[in-house]
Design an enzyme around this catalytic site. Sequence first.
Site, PDB file in Angstrom:
ATOM      1  N   TYR A  19     -17.741  54.138  50.600  1.00 34.48           N
ATOM      2  CA  TYR A  19     -16.586  54.758  49.936  1.00 34.48           C
ATOM      3  C   TYR A  19     -15.854  55.671  50.920  1.00 34.48           C
ATOM      4  CZ  TYR A  19     -14.044  58.042  46.990  1.00 34.48           C
ATOM      5  OH  TYR A  19     -13.059  58.847  46.447  1.00 34.48           O
ATOM      6  N   GLU A  41     -11.979  60.599  38.269  1.00 32.82           N
ATOM      7  CA  GLU A  41     -12.094  62.033  38.559  1.00 32.82           C
ATOM      8  C   GLU A  41     -12.289  62.833  37.278  1.00 32.82           C
ATOM      9  OE1 GLU A  41     -12.563  63.345  41.404  1.00 32.82           O
ATOM     10  OE2 GLU A  41     -11.731  61.904  42.816  1.00 32.82           O
ATOM     11  N   TRP A  64     -19.980  63.077  42.272  1.00 30.52           N
ATOM     12  CA  TRP A  64     -19.148  61.902  42.506  1.00 30.52           C
ATOM     13  C   TRP A  64     -20.005  60.645  42.685  1.00 30.52           C
ATOM     14  CZ3 TRP A  64     -14.791  60.122  41.232  1.00 30.52           C
ATOM     15  CH2 TRP A  64     -14.205  59.052  41.890  1.00 30.52           C
TER      16      TRP A  64
END
Length: 187
Positions: free
Chosen positions: A18, A40, A48
């Site tokens: 990522y 988000e 995350w």
Amino acid sequence: MEKHRCGWCKGDALYEKYHDEEWGVPLKDDDLLFEFLILETFQAGLSWITILRKRENFRLAFDHFDYKKIAKYGESKIESLLQDAGIIRNKLKIRATVTNAQAYIAVQKEFGSFSNYIWGFVDGQPIKNNHRDYKKAPAHTPLSDTISKDLKKRGFKFVGSTVIYAHMQATGMVNDHELNCFRYNEV
């Protein structure tokens, strides 16, 4: 020789991929901007990596983040999402996703695209920061405060300043790669 990466992603292959391929790359595609915004909002209060590990499940559960479909979700779809163990089953965040899809469409109508709207806050150009250590990057800024307030005024939910700053980092509105990270000058 191994490339130097930002410290936050080291040691997890999914995180590193990522980081290497997506994080901080200027993103102006409305479909992908919506996906990141929703991810988000679900990340608020969580890590995350938790969201990344569930990303494909989110894509399937939320019709590949098709905001036009999501804007029309009714109670039966919301109830089915609340039963989906593959995503974060937070009723307020799921309902906020529907509300945010509706607000997203309204912003598109007003500005021609969500990209025009959000990138307008930085005059279409990424802000390039110069942090040596990712831990020195802020959690929010006066600009993310401003964007958050404006989004809330437009009806968006779960878009606090910290969520918005994370969105700005993820979509390349700010370059918060560490100075010695190989991606710093690439994005």
